[in-house]
Motif scaffolding. Structure first.
Motif, mmCIF file in Angstrom:
data_model
loop_
_atom_site.group_PDB
_atom_site.id
_atom_site.type_symbol
_atom_site.label_atom_id
_atom_site.label_comp_id
_atom_site.label_asym_id
_atom_site.label_seq_id
_atom_site.Cartn_x
_atom_site.Cartn_y
_atom_site.Cartn_z
ATOM 1 N N PRO A 186 1.057 -1.083 0.070
ATOM 2 C CA PRO A 186 0.016 -0.045 0.013
ATOM 3 C C PRO A 186 0.800 1.297 -0.096
ATOM 4 C CG PRO A 186 0.211 -0.883 2.085
ATOM 5 C CD PRO A 186 0.731 -2.082 1.150
ATOM 6 N N SER A 187 0.503 2.094 -0.986
ATOM 7 C CA SER A 187 1.335 3.432 -0.971
ATOM 8 C C SER A 187 0.588 4.190 -0.013
ATOM 9 C CB SER A 187 1.197 4.078 -2.375
ATOM 10 O OG SER A 187 -0.145 4.254 -2.787
ATOM 11 N N LYS A 188 1.300 5.450 0.605
ATOM 12 C CA LYS A 188 0.787 6.170 1.278
ATOM 13 C C LYS A 188 -0.236 6.992 0.835
ATOM 14 C CE LYS A 188 2.697 9.808 4.552
ATOM 15 N NZ LYS A 188 3.542 10.629 4.826
ATOM 16 N N PRO A 189 -1.402 7.024 1.670
ATOM 17 C CA PRO A 189 -2.542 7.728 1.112
ATOM 18 C C PRO A 189 -2.482 9.266 0.992
ATOM 19 C CG PRO A 189 -3.171 6.353 3.353
ATOM 20 C CD PRO A 189 -1.805 6.407 2.807
ATOM 21 N N GLU A 190 -3.051 9.748 -0.354
ATOM 22 C CA GLU A 190 -2.991 11.273 -0.619
ATOM 23 C C GLU A 190 -4.203 11.911 -0.108
ATOM 24 O OE1 GLU A 190 -1.753 13.856 -4.813
ATOM 25 O OE2 GLU A 190 -2.824 11.786 -4.602
ATOM 26 N N ILE A 191 -3.828 13.076 0.444
ATOM 27 C CA ILE A 191 -4.950 13.903 1.032
ATOM 28 C C ILE A 191 -4.970 15.280 0.169
ATOM 29 C CG2 ILE A 191 -5.979 15.148 3.019
ATOM 30 C CD1 ILE A 191 -4.670 13.150 4.842
ATOM 31 N N ILE A 192 -5.650 15.656 -0.761
ATOM 32 C CA ILE A 192 -6.024 16.802 -1.557
ATOM 33 C C ILE A 192 -6.851 17.451 -0.815
ATOM 34 C CG2 ILE A 192 -6.438 17.509 -3.849
ATOM 35 C CD1 ILE A 192 -5.654 15.020 -4.819
ATOM 36 N N VAL A 193 -6.502 18.911 -0.435
ATOM 37 C CA VAL A 193 -7.561 19.905 0.025
ATOM 38 C C VAL A 193 -7.406 20.992 -0.810
ATOM 39 C CG1 VAL A 193 -8.033 21.173 2.197
ATOM 40 C CG2 VAL A 193 -6.866 18.942 2.230
ATOM 41 N N GLU A 194 -8.459 21.548 -0.920
ATOM 42 C CA GLU A 194 -8.774 22.935 -1.704
ATOM 43 C C GLU A 194 -9.846 23.812 -0.762
ATOM 44 O OE1 GLU A 194 -10.465 24.644 -6.011
ATOM 45 O OE2 GLU A 194 -10.383 22.357 -5.655
ATOM 46 N N VAL A 195 -9.461 24.808 -0.579
ATOM 47 C CA VAL A 195 -10.173 25.821 0.395
ATOM 48 C C VAL A 195 -10.725 27.110 -0.704
ATOM 49 C CG1 VAL A 195 -10.697 26.857 2.503
ATOM 50 C CG2 VAL A 195 -9.256 24.798 2.359
ATOM 51 N N ILE A 196 -11.864 27.322 -0.757
ATOM 52 C CA ILE A 196 -12.318 28.450 -1.124
ATOM 53 C C ILE A 196 -12.596 29.720 -0.705
ATOM 54 C CG2 ILE A 196 -13.925 29.490 -2.996
ATOM 55 C CD1 ILE A 196 -14.205 26.443 -4.257
ATOM 56 N N GLY A 197 -12.223 30.707 -0.528
ATOM 57 C CA GLY A 197 -12.224 31.913 0.536
ATOM 58 C C GLY A 197 -11.626 31.773 1.965
ATOM 59 N N GLY A 198 -10.652 30.953 1.939
ATOM 60 C CA GLY A 198 -9.914 30.957 3.305
ATOM 61 C C GLY A 198 -9.091 30.213 3.403
ATOM 62 N N GLU A 199 -7.826 30.116 2.760
ATOM 63 C CA GLU A 199 -6.653 29.364 2.974
ATOM 64 C C GLU A 199 -5.991 28.955 4.063
ATOM 65 O OE1 GLU A 199 -4.766 27.551 0.458
ATOM 66 O OE2 GLU A 199 -6.459 27.855 -1.022
ATOM 67 N N ILE A 200 -6.260 29.796 5.259
ATOM 68 C CA ILE A 200 -6.011 29.580 6.616
ATOM 69 C C ILE A 200 -6.511 28.420 7.122
ATOM 70 C CG2 ILE A 200 -7.799 31.085 7.520
ATOM 71 C CD1 ILE A 200 -5.526 32.074 9.506
ATOM 72 N N PHE A 201 -7.535 27.708 6.527
ATOM 73 C CA PHE A 201 -8.516 26.678 7.109
ATOM 74 C C PHE A 201 -7.691 25.353 6.569
ATOM 75 C CE2 PHE A 201 -11.331 30.235 7.583
ATOM 76 C CZ PHE A 201 -11.132 30.310 9.266
ATOM 77 N N LYS A 202 -6.947 25.477 5.467
ATOM 78 C CA LYS A 202 -6.385 24.428 5.116
ATOM 79 C C LYS A 202 -5.833 23.232 5.658
ATOM 80 C CE LYS A 202 -4.028 23.059 0.508
ATOM 81 N NZ LYS A 202 -3.213 23.743 -0.643
ATOM 82 N N PRO A 203 -4.901 23.609 6.674
ATOM 83 C CA PRO A 203 -4.179 22.602 7.614
ATOM 84 C C PRO A 203 -5.353 21.897 8.385
ATOM 85 C CG PRO A 203 -3.071 24.786 7.680
ATOM 86 C CD PRO A 203 -4.307 25.067 7.234
#
Length: 562
Positions: A186-203
């Motif tokens: 198993p490869s390491k699972p990938e987490i893709i996050v996109e935030v519209i209107g507030g990049e500060i909440f990405k973490p």
């Protein structure tokens, strides 16, 4: 047990293991403003239904009360602890409240009888038994694995000797095994996050994705590959689209059960976002796709479902509805009923736009353009909101979903004030009489009466202003209260807004109370919270002043932050 008037931090949280409950408590106590916790726990077995209420500080249990719902008994004292330890091994439904130092002490005094009878046990002792058993099981499993490995090696050595003829096929078989092992790794699972209107909440969304993956990894034969999270930040809320992709060697007929479990995990960990970001998470869409190792994901590369645009649909000449296609027919009928009731209330509607957010639960946003002769903006807003609430309750029962009114925007055309000829004549005669009286008083040499006439004039002006000011202040009070609730860095408690007339101006006095809220950047300072509140107040005053054409100023403010 009695509890101060406070809102819960978490409601209806399902904990399948007591370690999950302990982790929930530790996360809540990580907020330094809390000195203790109050918990409501519901559990049941074949014989009984249990409802437990617990009061505790950071270290130990302070008060415990148990209600046996089936047999209708109330239990306090030493016996409650044994029952609590038993029900903690069942699936639990939990509400958790955070208490500051004053709230904790008042809770103890309010429940002094239960406090005196409850044994003061350390929190770790309540949860210790399960942890020890779990550790022993892990050690036993390790020993079994080691013994199995040694037995397998012995079997391999005994079986290698009588098979000399198959030596030529071994290299090709080994290659095939190595290929399969490489595919299975198993490869390491990938987490893709996109935030519209507030990049500060990405973490924070990344942390939410990691928690979901941890839960998925507990499922047998499911290898997570990718989690895609799209967030759209609104006013005090964040709309989420979550897609999960994974693979499994199991029978494809069992994939549907696994996908349902994954969707449950996606919902389960949403409170992390509310706790860390201070935004209410609304799950607009969620998908879980499990495929075979050689299979492909239909939506891989182009996840059309979460990013599908919802186009507003014209229902009638003056009605548009923006909603997901699965619920649009219901809200189209809903919009027509609303329009009819609004027009029956004496409002001429030129255009109405209804925007419905969410799919599992819905938020209603309405924008209305029209005319309302003889009505103020505040009166129209109150009428429209009342109609919306009435119909929202009906459709909530029909769909069996939670529906809220989020935003109502009213745009009224300014109607010219029509003054009758009789009123104009009376006013002109009044002015002439006042001038004649002033002349007579000046000829007589009496100056004191001029002051009296001015006072009378002021009284008349103030009485006319009051009828116009009262609805404006009510609208201001309601608007400020709603905006205070949406402030991201604090929890709004209460406010008091008073007003007085001074000549032709309205002077506002505001007193409000807020609690600090822990966010991504930590706990925000008191000055920042006060500054945000004053900014909201000033903006609301400017809007109301323009709408009602009344000069409004701030006399004094007193904003408390705890």
């Amino acid at each position: 047990m009695e509890l101060p008037m406070i809102t819960p931090i978490e409601e209806n949280i399902v904990c399948t293991r007591k370690e999950e409950l302990l982790k929930l408590m530790q996360n809540t106590l990580s907020n330094q403003t809390f000195s203790g916790l109050f918990l409501k726990i519901f559990a049941k077995d074949k014989a009984e239904k249990y409802y437990a209420t617990l009061l505790m500080d950071r270290r130990k249990l302070l008060a415990l009360e148990l209600l046996l719902l089936s047999s209708q008994k109330r239990i306090i004292g030493d016996e409650t602890l044994n029952i609590l330890k038993k029900i903690l091994n069942y699936p639990l439904v939990v509400d958790i409240y955070g208490l500051d130092e004053i709230e904790l002490k008042t809770s103890i005094t309010d429940n002094i009888e239960i406090y005196n009878t409850t044994p003061k046990v350390e929190i770790n002792e309540i949860f210790e038994e399960k942890i020890v058993e779990h550790g022993e099981i892990i050690e036993k499993e390790k020993i079994l694995e080691e013994t199995l490995k040694t037995e397998k090696t012995k079997v391999k050595k005994t079986h290698k000797k009588p098979k000399p003829q198959k030596k030529k096929r071994v290299p090709s078989e080994k290659k095939e095994v190595q290929k399969v092992e490489k595919e299975k790794k198993p490869s390491k699972p990938e987490i893709i996050v996109e935030v519209i209107g507030g990049e500060i909440f990405k973490p924070i969304l990344e942390e939410y994705g990691k928690e979901v993956l941890k839960e998925v990894q507990t499922l047998e034969d499911i290898s997570p590959e990718q989690v895609k999270i799209t967030g759209e930040v609104g006013s005090g809320v964040i709309y989420l689209h979550v897609d999960f992709y994974g693979r499994s060697n199991k029978d494809p007929t069992t994939f549907q059960t696994a996908e349902r479990r994954i969707l449950y995990f996606i919902n389960k960990h949403l409170p992390i976002i509310w706790r860390k970001a201070g935004l209410k998470p609304i799950l607009s869409s969620s998908h879980a796709k499990v495929s075979t190792p050689k299979g492909s994901f239909e939506s891989e590369g182009e996840p059309t479902a979460p990013k599908k645009q919802i186009i507003p649909q014209k229902i009638e000449s003056n009605i548009t509805v923006e909603a997901h296609e699965s619920i649009r027919p219901y809200f189209a009928t809903y919009a027509k009923a609303i329009l009819q009731d609004i027009e029956n209330g004496g409002i001429e509607v030129k255009k109405m736009h209804l925007d419905i957010k969410g799919r599992s639960e819905h938020e209603i946003n309405l924008v209305l353009w029209g005319k309302a002769p003889g009505k103020t903006n505040a009166q129209v807003r109150a009428l429209v909101e009342g109609i919306l609430r009435t119909h929202a309750r009906e459709i909530s029962k029909a769909l069996n979903k939670y529906i809220t009114i989020h935003r109502v925007e009213i745009n009224l055309e300014e109607a010219e004030e029509e003054v009758s000829e009789n009123v104009k004549q009376i006013l002109s005669k009044k002015e002439e009489l006042e001038k004649e009286i002033e002349k007579l008083l000046q000829e007589m040499g009496v100056d004191e009466f001029s002051a009296l006439t001015e006072e009378k004039r002021r009284e008349v002006e103030e009485s006319l202003l009051k009828s116009k000011v009262e609805p404006a202040v009510e609208d201001l009070r309601r608007r400020v209260q709603e905006m205070f609730k949406d402030l991201p860095n604090s929890v709004f408690r209460w406010m008091r807004l008073d007003w007085e007339l001074q000549r032709s101006e309205v002077l506002i006095s505001l007193e409000a109370s807020f609690d600090k809220r822990e966010t991504l950047i930590g706990v925000v300072s008191d000055d920042r919270i006060i500054e945000d509140a004053l900014q909201v107040l000033n903006m609301s005053i400017q809007e109301i002043s323009k709408e009602y054409n009344i000069p409004i100023k701030i006399k004094k403010t007193n904003i408390n932050v705890r």
